[in-house]
Enzyme design. Sequence first.
Site, PDB file in Angstrom:
ATOM      1  N   ARG A  56      -5.052  -9.410  -8.561  1.00  0.00           N
ATOM      2  CA  ARG A  56      -6.132 -11.109  -9.126  1.00  0.00           C
ATOM      3  C   ARG A  56      -7.287 -10.636  -8.914  1.00  0.00           C
ATOM      4  O   ARG A  56      -8.170  -9.843  -8.999  1.00  0.00           O
ATOM      5  CB  ARG A  56      -5.404 -11.332  -7.314  1.00  0.00           C
ATOM      6  CG  ARG A  56      -5.882 -10.934  -5.952  1.00  0.00           C
ATOM      7  CD  ARG A  56      -6.246 -11.992  -4.593  1.00  0.00           C
ATOM      8  NE  ARG A  56      -6.659 -11.048  -3.820  1.00  0.00           N
ATOM      9  CZ  ARG A  56      -7.242 -10.632  -3.529  1.00  0.00           C
ATOM     10  NH1 ARG A  56      -8.447 -10.872  -4.197  1.00  0.00           N
ATOM     11  NH2 ARG A  56      -7.813  -9.737  -2.430  1.00  0.00           N
TER      12      ARG A  56
ATOM     13  N   GLU B 272      -3.297   6.619   6.945  1.00  0.00           N
ATOM     14  CA  GLU B 272      -4.999   7.630   6.295  1.00  0.00           C
ATOM     15  C   GLU B 272      -5.586   8.273   6.859  1.00  0.00           C
ATOM     16  O   GLU B 272      -5.968   8.206   7.596  1.00  0.00           O
ATOM     17  CB  GLU B 272      -5.114   6.887   4.908  1.00  0.00           C
ATOM     18  CG  GLU B 272      -4.307   6.662   3.860  1.00  0.00           C
ATOM     19  CD  GLU B 272      -4.844   5.552   2.825  1.00  0.00           C
ATOM     20  OE1 GLU B 272      -3.900   5.619   1.801  1.00  0.00           O
ATOM     21  OE2 GLU B 272      -5.807   5.378   3.121  1.00  0.00           O
TER      22      GLU B 272
ATOM     23  N   LYS C  44       0.720  -1.239  -0.373  1.00  0.00           N
ATOM     24  CA  LYS C  44       0.319  -0.199  -0.183  1.00  0.00           C
ATOM     25  C   LYS C  44       1.113   1.655   0.274  1.00  0.00           C
ATOM     26  O   LYS C  44       0.632   2.468  -0.787  1.00  0.00           O
ATOM     27  CB  LYS C  44      -1.332  -0.109   1.128  1.00  0.00           C
ATOM     28  CG  LYS C  44      -1.840  -0.740   0.902  1.00  0.00           C
ATOM     29  CD  LYS C  44      -3.606  -0.955   1.988  1.00  0.00           C
ATOM     30  CE  LYS C  44      -4.079  -2.386   1.830  1.00  0.00           C
ATOM     31  NZ  LYS C  44      -4.228  -3.504   2.403  1.00  0.00           N
TER      32      LYS C  44
ATOM     33  N   HIS D 299     -13.955  -3.703   8.279  1.00  0.00           N
ATOM     34  CA  HIS D 299     -13.359  -3.939   6.580  1.00  0.00           C
ATOM     35  C   HIS D 299     -14.068  -4.740   5.908  1.00  0.00           C
ATOM     36  O   HIS D 299     -12.908  -4.848   4.962  1.00  0.00           O
ATOM     37  CB  HIS D 299     -11.564  -3.215   6.924  1.00  0.00           C
ATOM     38  CG  HIS D 299     -11.312  -2.394   8.096  1.00  0.00           C
ATOM     39  ND1 HIS D 299     -12.201  -1.139   7.806  1.00  0.00           N
ATOM     40  CD2 HIS D 299     -11.771  -2.592   9.756  1.00  0.00           C
ATOM     41  CE1 HIS D 299     -12.063  -0.227   8.694  1.00  0.00           C
ATOM     42  NE2 HIS D 299     -11.444  -1.123   9.082  1.00  0.00           N
TER      43      HIS D 299
END
Length: 669
Positions: free
Chosen positions: A294, A202, A118, A237
Site C-alpha cells: 500500500r 527472528e 510475515k 516499533h
Amino acid sequence: MSKITKILVANRGEIAVRVMRTARDLGYRTVAVYSEADAGALHVSEADQAVCIGPAAVGESYLVADKILAAAKQTGADAIHPGYGFLSENADFSKACEAEGIVFIGPRAEAIELMGSKRLSKIAMIDAGVPCIPGYQDADQSDQTLLARAEEIGFPLMVKASAGGGGRGMRLVFEHRQLAEQIRTARSEAETAFGSGELILERAVIEPRHIEIQVFADEHGNAVYLGERDCSIQRRHQKVVEEAPSPFVDPELRQRMGEAAVNAAKACSYRGAGTVEFLVDKDKNFYFLEMNTRLQVEHPVTELITGLDLVAWQLKVASGDPLPLTQDQVQLKGHAVEVRLYAEDPRNNFMPQTGQVRLWSCPERTNSPERSGIRMDHGIQTGQQVSPFYDPMIAKVIAYGDNRAEAIRRLASAVQDTQLLGMNNNKLFLQNVLRHDVFGDGEATTAFIEQHFSSDVSMDQKQPSNTTLAKAALLYFKRSKDAGQDQKFHWSRSVAQSYAYKLEFDGQSNLINLSESDDHFVISVGEPSSEQESMALQFVSLDDNRCVYIENGVRETLHFAFDNKTLYLDDGTGHFILEDVTHQPAAAAGGAGSGQIKATMDGAIVEVLVNEGDAVEAGQTLVILEAMKMEHPLKAGISGTVSAISCEAGQQVKSKQLLVSVDGEESND
C-alpha cells in the site's frame, strides 16, 4: 484499460484528504465514507459526496467491506482507493472489488495475501534471493515449538505478529524466562488487532537502521525503485521521524537495496505502490523485514525529493497506464523529513489522548506569511472530536530543503509553530528529537530513543513549571476582567489589586498569587513565604486564542483555549490542561497510590483479570483496556483486596470512569 471517473476513498483522516486532493486535481470525482463519530471530520467535507457507513467502532464501519461496496454502488464510484490501514491490505476486499467490477487502487489480491503474512513473505523472499534475518517462520504455531525454536535461534529475539504491522504484536525478548509471557501477549494483541495470532521469530538485529525502499510496478512488467526512506528513530516499533534520502546510505548501497526491492516486487507479480522494508546493520548488511502492499504514511518525503505525486502514479497504474518514468529517469534532489503529530501524552508513557480539538493551526505555504518548504498532511479542524476508536495520529508535518540541515531546521520550526490545543500531544517531544545532536549528525539508529533521549524534558516534566502556572493565572485573570466579572470572587486580599487562584493539574492543586498594576503583574506560586520566588509579566494583548506578553524584557506569544473553567495552554514547554478550582472543596483523587482504578481514556474493556475478594499487589494488572488500536494495562496503585468491580469485558467506558476498587492492607503496627 480501466476507465475511472469517480473514486471512493475507503479511509478517514489525513490520508483520505490527501488522496482526494490529487484525485480532484486530476479531474476525478470523489466519495467519502464516514462513521457516525466522523460526521464532522474534514475528509467528509472535502469530498464531492459522502456516505455514512455505520457506528464509530471500526468493526461496524470502516472494516465492513459490504458497507463500503454498497456506498460505491450507491454513488456510482467505479474505483476504490483504500489509503493505508483498515482494508488497504485485505486480500478479500481486493477480490470483492474485482467481483463487483470496481477498480481496486492497489495490488492484486494474491500479492496482498502473500506479503500480508510475515511468515509466508519471508519464505518467498528467501526463494527470491532477497537477504533475510535468520529465524523461524514455519506453520507449526504451538507454544512448545516456538519456545524450542527460540532456543535454537538465540537471544535477544524478536517475536512478531505475522499479520499487520505498526509495532502491534511485536516483542523484543532478551532471555528465556520472559519468552512464554511475551509470546502470549504478542499473540493476544495480534488476534485483537489483525484477527490472526500467527507469529514468527527472528534473531534481533541490535541497533540497526530501519531503511525502506519505495517501489512501483505496472501491468506491463515495469518496476522501479524511488530511493529510500530512513525510519530509524522509533518508539515501541512505531516510526517517529522519517527522512529521504538516508544519511547512512551511499549510492552503491542504494542500488543494491533498490534492486533487491524490485526483485521482491517482481517475485509476487506486484502492481502499484509498495514499500520493501529492511534492517541494515553498521556494516551495511541489509535484511528483508516486510513488504507493505500500500501507500506508506511517510510517502510525502519521497514525493518531495523526487518531485513526483505517488497517488497520481497509483491512479495511472490502476487505469492500466505504464509507469511514467524508467529507472534511469528517476532523480533524487534535496532532502525531506517528516514527523507524526500524535494525540498522546509523552509525560504519561505516551498514553493516547481523546477529546475535542480546541484549536488547530498549522504553518504551510498557503498561509500568510508564506512558509517555504513546509507541507502539512492532516484531516482535522478546530471543534472536531478525537475519539478512542481510531489511531491517535493527528497530522504529518513535512519539510523540504536543499540539504539535510535546512530540511531539519525548517521542520523543527514548523512543528514549534503548529498549534494543537485540547488534548496532550507529542509536539515538544518531536521538536526536541529534531534538535538533538545525534539526529542532526545523522547517527540515529533504532536505539536512539532509549540511548539518547529517554530522560528528555518532554517526557520527564510531570507538572507545569511555576512560569507556566503564572501565565495560566494571568490568562484566567484577563478572561474574568474582560468578561466584567468581579475579581473579589478570587479571594481578594487586603490590597485591592492582589488576587489568589488555585489551579489544578493532573489532580495536584497549585496556589498562585497575582498582583496587578496597570498592565504589569507580579505573580508567585505556592504558599506565601519570605523565600517565595516571584516573576514579573507585562501584558500586551489578548485575542480568542493568543496572548502576547513581555517576560524579562522579551516579547513572547502563547496559545490557549478556554472551556468554562478549563484552560488548554501551550507556552512552548508542553501542552497543559488546567482547571480553576479556586472555590471547589478539596476532594480525594483516584490517582497514583489510590485504591481506585479508573479508565485512563475512553475505550473498551478487553479483560478483567481479578474477582471481588482477590488479594492484589501494587503494580499488578487488574484490567486491560483497548483504545486507539492498542491494549493498555490498568494496574493497582496499592496492595490490598478487591472490594468492587464496576466493569466487564466488552463494555465501553469513559475516561476517568471507576472500574475497580481496592481496599488497602491494614497496618499491623
